[in-house]
Scaffold this active site. Sequence first.
Site, mmCIF file in Angstrom:
data_model
loop_
_atom_site.group_PDB
_atom_site.id
_atom_site.type_symbol
_atom_site.label_atom_id
_atom_site.label_comp_id
_atom_site.label_asym_id
_atom_site.label_seq_id
_atom_site.Cartn_x
_atom_site.Cartn_y
_atom_site.Cartn_z
ATOM 1 N N ASP A 14 0.853 -1.234 -0.008
ATOM 2 C CA ASP A 14 0.093 -0.042 0.041
ATOM 3 C C ASP A 14 0.932 1.291 0.000
ATOM 4 O O ASP A 14 0.261 2.358 0.429
ATOM 5 C CB ASP A 14 -0.987 -0.053 1.412
ATOM 6 C CG ASP A 14 -1.664 -1.143 1.264
ATOM 7 O OD1 ASP A 14 -2.553 -1.408 0.231
ATOM 8 O OD2 ASP A 14 -1.964 -1.761 2.107
ATOM 9 N N HIS A 44 -3.683 -1.942 -6.295
ATOM 10 C CA HIS A 44 -3.027 -0.845 -6.896
ATOM 11 C C HIS A 44 -3.706 0.381 -7.353
ATOM 12 O O HIS A 44 -4.196 0.388 -8.509
ATOM 13 C CB HIS A 44 -1.705 -1.318 -7.740
ATOM 14 C CG HIS A 44 -0.748 -2.088 -7.241
ATOM 15 N ND1 HIS A 44 0.091 -2.729 -8.124
ATOM 16 C CD2 HIS A 44 -1.002 -2.648 -6.093
ATOM 17 C CE1 HIS A 44 0.705 -3.370 -7.398
ATOM 18 N NE2 HIS A 44 0.143 -3.714 -5.864
#
Length: 390
Positions: A14, A44
């Site tokens: 992340d 993503h």
Amino acid sequence: MNEHLVVVDLGYGDAGKGTVVDWACATLPVHAVVRFNGGAQAGHNVVLDDGRHHTFAQFGAGTFRGVRTHLSRFVVVDPLALSAEAEHLARLGVPDPFGLLTVDRDCLLATPYHVEAGRRRELARGAARHGSCGMGVGETIAYRLEHGELAPRAGDAPRELTRKLTVLREALGVEGPPVADCVAVYRAFAERVRLVDSSYTNGLVRQGPVVFEGAQGVLLDERWGFDPYTTWSTTTFANALELLDGAGAARLGVLRTYTTRHGPGPLVTEDPALELPEPHNTTGPWQGAFRLGHFDAVAHRYAAEAAGGVDGLALTHLDADVSRMCVRYDRPVTFAEPDRTARLLRASPIYEDGVSDWPAAVSHVVGAPVWLESYGPRARDKKASRPSLR
């Protein structure tokens, strides 16, 4: 840009790999994105100037830019999730998502049977849950390790696939849809995408610059992470370097200006009082809470070393209002020790406050230059400092 780029997260995931890959594909002569680990559990996020947003899972984060995606043999492919992702991309204006995709026929297939078995296993852990994404990726890899050639793959012919799925369903002891229904869906998938052999990647590399897009983060790596809170995947540069087969590439590590973790496991610098906007990462039914902490220089330095070193860094979230860095722990933590997870869970951070020049500070503690600075989610929010990245 005259070399390939491998993008790896030096945290727990992340950190912004998607936005970095999107920027590269928008500004550099990239002709392909190769995924080299993980599967449908990746997330993503890419935001365009016009506000369009997509969370890329199996498609590469350069898809909005018309850059094709190749799923290498190290990726676990989920055709059902891939179809849903393609539909969303089409609704966002990508004309023919599957036309931009190639898949290595040796990719393992994640099936509804793996998903059911993995979720059942996670629920059985009760309060000791590991933070599974609930997508069956770990179960798919575990089944292959135990059953070898019986594991279903993307290139299996219908009769062979039927046999494998029948054995799989029985071995896992799950319900799920009828095998014939799964075979029909996978046959349609195989007819819709272009399946290739493993030599295809070599051809991509010879044609021009390629971005290798990693998933998860080094601190979740199956070998270097903190067991049992790890992924069933190699999250370092190793798979990409194997696919490159000696071709030159720049190794780019991605970090935020603060440290995050999705789900349970060590997060030494966690601070519940740290309130920062997080529009795309929320508490999930399987992963658990999205947790925030101050920048953990100890853990990120370890990640860079575990990954075999980095050539440069992409530093994201430079627009965040943070100024605290953990420079050491209150007790020795030797990452080479088998009990490193327990040691981390007992450790407390020692902070340095007043950090203002984040690129300089992070470069110093990780031991690599910051090549890309990111002040927001869009490509135009990025600033490159390395000539070949401009």
